[in-house]
Enzyme design. Structure first.
Site, PDB file in Angstrom:
ATOM      1  N   CYS A 192     -46.116 -80.520  73.868  1.00 13.67           N
ATOM      2  CA  CYS A 192     -45.008 -81.278  74.455  1.00 13.67           C
ATOM      3  C   CYS A 192     -45.078 -82.768  74.203  1.00 13.67           C
ATOM      4  O   CYS A 192     -44.121 -83.473  74.468  1.00 13.67           O
ATOM      5  CB  CYS A 192     -44.930 -81.034  75.957  1.00 13.67           C
ATOM      6  SG  CYS A 192     -46.140 -81.962  76.912  1.00 13.67           S
ATOM      7  N   GLY A 193     -46.200 -83.301  73.747  1.00 16.94           N
ATOM      8  CA  GLY A 193     -46.276 -84.736  73.574  1.00 16.94           C
ATOM      9  C   GLY A 193     -46.379 -85.444  74.905  1.00 16.94           C
ATOM     10  O   GLY A 193     -46.777 -84.875  75.906  1.00 16.94           O
TER      11      GLY A 193
END
Length: 286
Positions: free
Chosen positions: A115-116
C-alpha cells in the site's frame, strides 16, 4: 546483509504428478528507518539497496532535497535469534541545518509491501512539498522507444526470474537507455530504491527520464515521480483516478497498459511522438 531470497520446501503438483522439492521465494522483512535516532517509518521490503530505499523515501516524502541533506546513513543493532545483526534498522543523520521531519497524526508512516505510505494520499500534501515539478520539462520520447521498455525491464529482473514474486522499477532516458533497475516485494519500495540511487548520484531532479514500473500506476508512484522531477511514468497496467488527477495538476505524463506495441497515454500526450509503425497500426485498426 540480509538475503533477498530464501529456500523453502514445497509440494509441487503438475497434473497427476507430485514431487517434493525446495523452492526459491522472495524475502519480506521490516526495515525501520530512523532519522537522527528517532523512528520515522517501518516498511516491509526485500533486503538489498536499503540505503537507496531510505534516500528515496526521504526525498519523495519531502524530508530531504538532495544528498547534501544527509550526513551519514548507518545500520543500527537489530539482533536476531542467532545473535547477528539483522540489518533491519537504518539510522539517517541529517546534515546540520536540515529540519527534521514533522511527524504528526496526519502522517502514518507504517507501510506494507503493497500500500505504500497511507495517510498522505492527498494532492494538497504533494503540492506543498514538491520542489522538482515536471511541469516545465520539455522531454520527448517516441512511442517505439516506449514500447521497448517493458522487455528491457523484464530482462533485468534477476530476482523475479527465480521467485516470480517481485515488483520492479527502472529508470530510462528518453532514448531508451537503461540507467538503473531495482526490485522489491513492494512496488513503492522499488521506486524509492530507484529514486534513492538518483539522489546518491546527484541526479535530482530527474529531468529527461522515464520511470517504468512492472505493475499499476498508483497515486503513490505518481507522487514519487513528481517529487523526483520525473516527467514520464510508464506502467504495464492501469493508472488510478487519483494518480491521473495528480498528473494533470503537476504536468506528469502517465502511460498505462504499455504492452507489446500498445499503450494508453492518459496525460501530457505531447511528450510522446507517435512513430510510423504505431501510426500505421492505428490506421489499419481504424
Amino acid at each position: 546483509m540480509g538475503r533477498a531470497t530464501t529456500r523453502r520446501p514445497v509440494v509441487r503438483l503438475r497434473g497427476e504428478f507430485e514431487t517434493s522439492r525446495p523452492d526459491t521465494v522472495v524475502v519480506e522483512e521490516p526495515l525501520e528507518i530512523r532519522v537522527d535516532g528517532k523512528a520515522l517509518a517501518v516498511t516491509m521490503r526485500t533486503p538489498g539497496n536499503d540505503i537507496d530505499l531510505a534516500h528515496g523515501f526521504l526525498l519523495t516524502e519531502g524530508v530531504i532535497a538532495g544528498p547534501e541533506d544527509i550526513s551519514v546513513a548507518r545500520y543500527c543493532d537489530g539482533v536476531g535469534e542467532d545473535g547477528l545483526n539483522t540489518y533491519n534498522v537504518l539510522d539517517i543523520a541529517l546534515a546540520p541545518g536540515v529540519s527534521p521531519p514533522d511527524v504528526g497524526i496526519e502522517r502514518n508512516f507504517y507501510t506494507t509491501s503493497s500500500c505504500g505510505v497511507c495517510g498522505k494520499a492527498s494532492l494538497d500534501a504533494v503540492r506543498l512539498l514538491t520542489k522538482h515539478s515536471p511541469a516545465e520539462d520539455t522531454s520527448i520520447i517516441t512511442s517505439e522507444t516506449l514500447s521497448s521498455l517493458p522487455d528491457t525491464l523484464r530482462t533485468h529482473q534477476k530476482i523475479f526470474e527465480s521467485t516470480g514474486g517481485l515488483h520492479a522499477a527502472a529508470l530510462f532516458d528518453t532514448e531508451g537507455e537503461l540507467l538503473v533497475v531495482r526490485e522489491d516485494v513492494g512496488r513503492h519500495n522499488a521506486v524509492d530504491k530507484v529514486v534513492g540511487w538518483a539522489v546518491q548520484n546527484s541526479r535530482i531532479p530527474l529531468h529527461g527520464t522515464v520511470l517504468m514500473v512492472s505493475g499499476r500506476a498508483s497515486f503513490e508512484l505518481a507522487q514519487k515521480s513528481v517529487m523526483a522531477g520525473i516527467p514520464i511514468l510508464a506502467a504495464v497496467s492501469a493508472p488510478s483516478s487519483l494518480a491521473l488527477d495528480l498528473a494533470d495538476e503537476s504536468g506528469l505524463t502517465i502511460v498505462g497498459f504499455l504492452r507489446g506495441d500498445g499503450m494508453n497515454i492518459y496525460t501530457r500526450a505531447e511528450r510522446v511522438t507517435i512513430t510510423h509503425a504505431h501510426a500505421t497500426a492505428d490506421a489499419v485498426r481504424t
